[in-house]
Design a protein around this motif. Structure first.
Motif, PDB file in Angstrom:
ATOM      1  N   LEU A  84       6.795   2.038  -6.505  1.00 20.80           N
ATOM      2  CA  LEU A  84       6.914   0.506  -6.123  1.00 20.80           C
ATOM      3  C   LEU A  84       5.390   0.085  -6.185  1.00 20.80           C
ATOM      4  N   GLN A  85       5.183  -0.863  -7.147  1.00 21.24           N
ATOM      5  CA  GLN A  85       3.913  -1.545  -7.287  1.00 21.24           C
ATOM      6  C   GLN A  85       4.097  -2.802  -6.619  1.00 21.24           C
ATOM      7  N   MET A  86       3.056  -3.001  -5.690  1.00 20.62           N
ATOM      8  CA  MET A  86       3.111  -4.250  -4.854  1.00 20.62           C
ATOM      9  C   MET A  86       1.894  -5.171  -5.061  1.00 20.62           C
ATOM     10  N   ASN A  87       1.925  -6.279  -5.722  1.00 15.96           N
ATOM     11  CA  ASN A  87       0.818  -7.241  -5.831  1.00 15.96           C
ATOM     12  C   ASN A  87       0.963  -8.152  -5.020  1.00 15.96           C
ATOM     13  N   ASP A  88      -0.301  -8.758  -4.962  1.00 16.95           N
ATOM     14  CA  ASP A  88      -0.358 -10.237  -4.166  1.00 16.95           C
ATOM     15  C   ASP A  88       0.228 -10.019  -2.769  1.00 16.95           C
ATOM     16  N   LEU A  89      -0.109  -8.957  -2.022  1.00 19.60           N
ATOM     17  CA  LEU A  89       0.554  -8.386  -0.743  1.00 19.60           C
ATOM     18  C   LEU A  89       0.407  -9.837   0.243  1.00 19.60           C
ATOM     19  N   LYS A  90       1.252  -9.957   1.128  1.00 21.19           N
ATOM     20  CA  LYS A  90       1.140 -10.687   2.067  1.00 21.19           C
ATOM     21  C   LYS A  90       1.305 -10.008   3.713  1.00 21.19           C
ATOM     22  N   PRO A  91       0.850 -10.769   4.682  1.00 17.43           N
ATOM     23  CA  PRO A  91       1.014 -10.109   6.021  1.00 17.43           C
ATOM     24  C   PRO A  91       2.513  -9.600   6.504  1.00 17.43           C
ATOM     25  N   GLU A  92       3.423 -10.742   5.847  1.00 15.42           N
ATOM     26  CA  GLU A  92       5.005 -10.425   6.236  1.00 15.42           C
ATOM     27  C   GLU A  92       5.233  -9.017   5.375  1.00 15.42           C
ATOM     28  N   ASP A  93       4.729  -8.530   4.508  1.00 12.66           N
ATOM     29  CA  ASP A  93       5.048  -7.388   3.871  1.00 12.66           C
ATOM     30  C   ASP A  93       4.671  -6.189   4.706  1.00 12.66           C
ATOM     31  N   THR A  94       4.236  -6.307   5.637  1.00 11.79           N
ATOM     32  CA  THR A  94       3.766  -5.184   6.602  1.00 11.79           C
ATOM     33  C   THR A  94       5.089  -4.561   7.121  1.00 11.79           C
ATOM     34  N   ALA A  95       5.301  -3.354   6.848  1.00 10.37           N
ATOM     35  CA  ALA A  95       6.356  -2.503   7.494  1.00 10.37           C
ATOM     36  C   ALA A  95       6.166  -1.040   7.062  1.00 10.37           C
ATOM     37  N   VAL A  96       7.260  -0.282   7.447  1.00 12.47           N
ATOM     38  CA  VAL A  96       7.287   0.958   6.948  1.00 12.47           C
ATOM     39  C   VAL A  96       8.114   0.962   5.508  1.00 12.47           C
ATOM     40  N   TYR A  97       7.790   1.586   4.508  1.00 11.44           N
ATOM     41  CA  TYR A  97       8.598   1.447   3.401  1.00 11.44           C
ATOM     42  C   TYR A  97       9.122   2.780   3.213  1.00 11.44           C
ATOM     43  N   TYR A  98      10.284   2.773   2.708  1.00 12.83           N
ATOM     44  CA  TYR A  98      11.307   4.006   2.757  1.00 12.83           C
ATOM     45  C   TYR A  98      11.858   3.913   1.085  1.00 12.83           C
ATOM     46  N   CYS A  99      11.808   5.298   0.922  1.00 12.45           N
ATOM     47  CA  CYS A  99      12.466   5.556  -0.561  1.00 12.45           C
ATOM     48  C   CYS A  99      13.959   6.237  -0.410  1.00 12.45           C
ATOM     49  N   ASN A 100      14.783   5.738  -1.046  1.00 13.90           N
ATOM     50  CA  ASN A 100      16.306   6.156  -0.799  1.00 13.90           C
ATOM     51  C   ASN A 100      16.716   6.585  -2.501  1.00 13.90           C
ATOM     52  N   ASP A 101      16.768   7.855  -2.419  1.00 12.43           N
ATOM     53  CA  ASP A 101      17.442   8.320  -3.817  1.00 12.43           C
ATOM     54  C   ASP A 101      19.043   8.732  -3.572  1.00 12.43           C
ATOM     55  N   LYS A 102      19.386   8.592  -4.625  1.00 11.99           N
ATOM     56  CA  LYS A 102      20.970   9.188  -4.790  1.00 11.99           C
ATOM     57  C   LYS A 102      20.568  10.261  -5.772  1.00 11.99           C
ATOM     58  N   ILE A 103      20.845  11.472  -5.435  1.00 16.34           N
ATOM     59  CA  ILE A 103      20.748  12.790  -6.247  1.00 16.34           C
ATOM     60  C   ILE A 103      21.994  13.525  -6.023  1.00 16.34           C
ATOM     61  N   VAL A 104      22.229  14.148  -7.535  1.00 17.59           N
ATOM     62  CA  VAL A 104      23.278  14.876  -7.632  1.00 17.59           C
ATOM     63  C   VAL A 104      22.519  16.513  -7.444  1.00 17.59           C
TER      64      VAL A 104
END
Length: 122
Positions: free
Chosen positions: A80-100
């Motif tokens: 996840l490339q995140m550019n021009d970050l803003k204070p409202e982007d502050t969070a815990v970021y999670y990855c969700n994978d659908k895996i066989v």
């Protein structure tokens, strides 16, 4: 066993960039999709970006034009490339994978990472 691990979070000033990574490992036949969510305390986890069934990509409205998802199938890794970050982007970021996996009878299963903190200062 499957493990999903995010990395790349940190503290950045507004306007800066970060690239998050999500690595899936273990008993994997195929990683079907990789999506990114984020959550702030007291709020529900929200979808940030994910591939759609028609081959496009969904982006949450506030991140359009600033965030981009990609993946390296050979490495079972999503980004996840995140550019021009803003204070409202502050969070815990999670990855969700659908895996066989060999144990899921051919149907994709949901796997979540532990999250990585992104903090954007003003």
């Amino acid at each position: 066993q499957v493990r999903v691990v995010e990395s790349g979070g940190g503290l950045v000033k507004a306007g800066g960039s970060l690239r998050l990574s999500c690595v899936a490992s273990g008993s994997i036949i195929i990683v079907v999709t990789m999506a990114w969510y984020r959550q702030v305390p007291g709020k529900q986890r929200e979808l940030v970006a994910a591939p759609t069934r028609d081959g496009n990509t969904y982006y949450e409205e506030s991140v359009k034009g600033r965030f981009t998802i990609s993946r390296d199938n050979a490495k079972n890794t999503g980004y996840l490339q995140m550019n021009d970050l803003k204070p409202e982007d502050t969070a815990v970021y999670y990855c969700n994978d659908k895996i066989v996996t060999p144990y899921g009878l051919g149907s994709p299963e949901d796997f979540w990472g532990q999250g990585t903190q992104v903090t954007v200062s003003a």
